[in-house]
Design a protein around this motif. Structure first.
Motif, PDB file in Angstrom:
ATOM      1  N   ARG A  91       3.474   7.703   3.393  1.00  0.00           N
ATOM      2  CA  ARG A  91       2.567   8.582   2.646  1.00  0.00           C
ATOM      3  C   ARG A  91       1.448   9.118   3.515  1.00  0.00           C
ATOM      4  NH1 ARG A  91      -2.118   7.317   0.251  1.00  0.00           N
ATOM      5  NH2 ARG A  91      -1.647   5.094   0.398  1.00  0.00           N
ATOM      6  N   THR A  92       0.822   8.234   4.293  1.00  0.00           N
ATOM      7  CA  THR A  92      -0.357   8.618   5.080  1.00  0.00           C
ATOM      8  C   THR A  92      -0.031   9.062   6.495  1.00  0.00           C
ATOM      9  OG1 THR A  92      -0.703   6.346   5.866  1.00  0.00           O
ATOM     10  CG2 THR A  92      -1.776   6.989   3.792  1.00  0.00           C
ATOM     11  N   LYS A 141       0.808  -1.213   0.000  1.00  0.00           N
ATOM     12  CA  LYS A 141       0.000   0.000   0.000  1.00  0.00           C
ATOM     13  C   LYS A 141       0.844   1.267   0.000  1.00  0.00           C
ATOM     14  CE  LYS A 141      -4.232  -1.877   1.979  1.00  0.00           C
ATOM     15  NZ  LYS A 141      -5.292  -1.700   3.001  1.00  0.00           N
ATOM     16  N   GLU A 142       1.897   1.284   0.773  1.00  0.00           N
ATOM     17  CA  GLU A 142       2.758   2.453   0.817  1.00  0.00           C
ATOM     18  C   GLU A 142       4.098   2.091   1.437  1.00  0.00           C
ATOM     19  OE1 GLU A 142       1.734   5.610   3.620  1.00  0.00           O
ATOM     20  OE2 GLU A 142       0.242   4.280   4.534  1.00  0.00           O
ATOM     21  N   LYS A 145      -0.008   7.037   8.879  1.00  0.00           N
ATOM     22  CA  LYS A 145      -0.764   6.144   9.760  1.00  0.00           C
ATOM     23  C   LYS A 145       0.167   5.159  10.461  1.00  0.00           C
ATOM     24  CE  LYS A 145      -5.247   6.052   7.393  1.00  0.00           C
ATOM     25  NZ  LYS A 145      -6.242   5.193   6.709  1.00  0.00           N
ATOM     26  N   TRP A 200      -4.639  -1.632   7.417  1.00  0.00           N
ATOM     27  CA  TRP A 200      -5.346  -0.520   6.770  1.00  0.00           C
ATOM     28  C   TRP A 200      -5.679  -0.836   5.307  1.00  0.00           C
ATOM     29  CZ3 TRP A 200      -7.278   2.877   9.921  1.00  0.00           C
ATOM     30  CH2 TRP A 200      -6.633   3.227  11.092  1.00  0.00           C
TER      31      TRP A 200
END
Length: 357
Positions: free
Chosen positions: A277-278, A257-258, A280, A357
């Motif tokens: 990136r997020t 995802k990232e 999180k 996530w």
């Protein structure tokens, strides 16, 4: 293979803490391993929810194991038998290698027949070629060669990988390149040998795009963007009653995802993973005083921690698993899965939490 033999194989898979495997290869292997686990659990008939408890906790353990497997230590598959190599097969395997542009000669000494493919490999795992069943149609090709043995057409990928390490202010020298090819793509992976056990750094380059597609690179904690350090510190404050934290190691790696930052204190044994990136938090590892006595308490005990650290409300989630599994998986349709890990089975104290996530 008997159920008993499969179980032994599974136990052996956890004995590779100091090795590394490029992500595209590990994902392909994991897909096969998960299917084997599913069959095992079905045979064991251990209950309605055991199957996907395994896909939560056991798959996490397997992923950890395979992340640290060296690419030239490709594991033998869980079924089939090993035998000497027929001349036609070894010739076809060598031609498959040469079709990639690599001219190094390999001595193929082992074959292993599976239902869906035939494995042909050298004893030292420097090269592995797989074919479709009952044919010489190539499925995958793997070859390990020194950087000096790479043909000129691949030299530019060495520089691409080297540039990835320079971002982390590292001067690097690669000795070997690891080529992997299937029907979808061709990749070249380059590894640093002078790194700590269990922390082998690498950069994998997609040959088609000449871009880094997977990596694990270490950074000095002081060189990590303070934004991610602050997120990590805040997460630990929630789980430890505002104790101050510092980090001795840092790394950045690729993920589906990232990209992911990991900050660790090796002496006090705690770590956190933050999405680049997020921002999180994906995982936090820290032995806490929060205790779970039974599965009925999982959601209520873990809820405030999950809310404060991850910003996720687990109201209405259902818990599966138990202490004998090493923890619990919390699930709710349409929401991220949460894994709660247990440090001491007798006490039941929470030692880590992950959110998918």
């Amino acid at each position: 293979m008997s159920l008993h033999d499969k179980q032994i194989t599974w136990e052996e898979l956890h004995n590779f803490p100091n090795q590394v495997l490029a992500r595209d290869q590990s994902e392909k292997i994991l897909a096969n391993i998960r299917e084997e686990r599913r069959k095992m659990l079905k045979q064991q008939k251990r209950g309605k929810y055991v199957g996907w408890m395994a896909s939560g906790l056991v798959t996490c353990a397997l992923l950890f194991a395979f992340i640290w497997m060296k690419p030239f230590s490709f594991p033998a598959e869980t079924a089939g038998s090993t035998s000497s190599v027929d001349t036609k097969i070894s010739t076809a395997a060598q031609k498959a290698i040469e079709a990639t542009g690599i001219t190094k000669k390999f001595h193929f000494e082992e074959t292993e027949q599976e239902t869906d493919y035939l494995i042909v490999r050298t004893k030292d795992r420097e090269s592995i070629v797989t074919f479709k069943p009952n044919s010489l149609e190539v499925r995958t090709v793997y070859a390990m060669v020194s950087v000096n043995e790479l043909p000129d057409m691949y030299k530019k990928y060495v520089e691409t990988a080297r540039a990835a390490f320079q971002v982390a202010k590292q001067d690097v020298h690669f000795e070997q390149g690891h080529l992997f090819q299937d029907k979808e793509k061709t990749t070249l992976s380059f590894y640093l040998e002078n790194t700590k056990a269990g922390k082998q750094q690498y950069a994998q380059v997609d040959v088609k795009t000449n871009k880094v597609s997977a990596f694990l690179i270490e950074y000095k904690p002081d060189d990590v963007d303070q934004k991610y350090v602050s997120i990590a510190e805040k997460a630990f404050m929630h789980i430890s009653n505002n104790k101050r934290f510092s980090f001795t190691e840092a790394s950045k790696s690729s993920d589906k995802k990232e990209e992911m930052w990991k900050l660790t204190n090796t002496q006090d044994r705690y770590s956190v993973q933050v999405g680049a990136r997020t921002g999180k938090v994906y995982h936090i590892g820290y032995v806490t005083d929060y205790r779970i006595k039974s599965i009925n308490e999982v959601v209520s005990v873990a809820k405030p921690l999950i809310q404060s650290i991850f910003g996720l409300d687990v109201t209405g989630y259902t818990a599966y698993g138990g202490r004998d599994w090493g923890g619990y998986v919390l699930k709710h349709e349409g929401k991220p899965d949460v894994t709660v890990f247990i440090a001491n089975f007798d006490i039941g104290n929470i030692s880590g939490i992950s959110v998918k996530w």
